[in-house]
Design an enzyme around this catalytic site. Sequence first.
Site: not given
Ligand code: PMP
Length: 302
Positions: A161
Amino acid sequence: MNSNLALNPYCNKNTILFSNGEYCKATEKVIDLYGQTLHYGYGVFEGIRAYKTENGTKIFKVKEHYERLKRSCELINISFQYNVDELCEITYEVLRKNNFQDAYIRPLVYCSPNMSLTKPTQVSIMICAWEWGAYLGDTLLNITISSFCRPHPRSTKVEAKVCGHYINSILAATEAKEKGFDEAVLLDSDGFLAEGPGSNLFFEKDGKLFTPKTGNILPGITRATVFELCKELNIELFEGSYTPNDLQNADGAFLCGTAAEIIGINSLEKKNFNLNWENTLGKKLQTAYKNLVMEKQFAIQN
Ligand code: PMP
């Protein structure tokens, strides 16, 4: 007082955040304008949610989020010197100090000034929080396929991320809104469905659920939770390579993420899905997810 405060809806003069070993006022914190993260987007972050449950304020899957923060750092060679359990504790303390119960939490690992394109010498962490409703709202979404594709897995570490990855997300979300849609869905560089700018995608066909496989997406913690809920609810779930046509012919679909939670999709390119949202697997999972994060008993019996 910080003269930019009027432009910042995420804090006020009383807001406390955690920064490099201490709790301090958000307005008193100054960051270095020469930082590597600011110039090159070379940093990592998390998005976490706390809920006011019957058992008090609970941060959903807090450890999983800090484990991912650590893994994101490792994947892009930013040294991670923190203890995950301690970070979890600190996060609860940030909430207490701000009197937050329902809140969105944003840890950010950022790098010291380094204008060369090399690993940083000094790394910092900050953890802040603010009260924030569901990121994509709570009404069904009208979505469009983006003209931007997700970054290629050989051009970056897509599973991390990373701050800089969100240029791609901002471009896609902005384009979708300018075209009159609520949100975009991005394809991978081979033209298969990938994910939303800040969420993962699921769609339903003939009573089964489908989601893009990992490799070109951020494998979300909410996505993993949906997998767990599908198991409990006996919903058949498949991961694979799917086309925009598969989505166009779906009976229903939803996006999910920590900030967005589970939010139904009404239409793709203005064409409505066959099922009424109330009758979809997505709706069933949305209810189960809400119950789970709220620590309601019998979370999945809905
Ligand atoms: N894809 C992207 C590109 C994101 O930014 C997020 C948010 N973090 C997600 C998927 C979903 O991830 P999560 O469920 O861990 O928040």
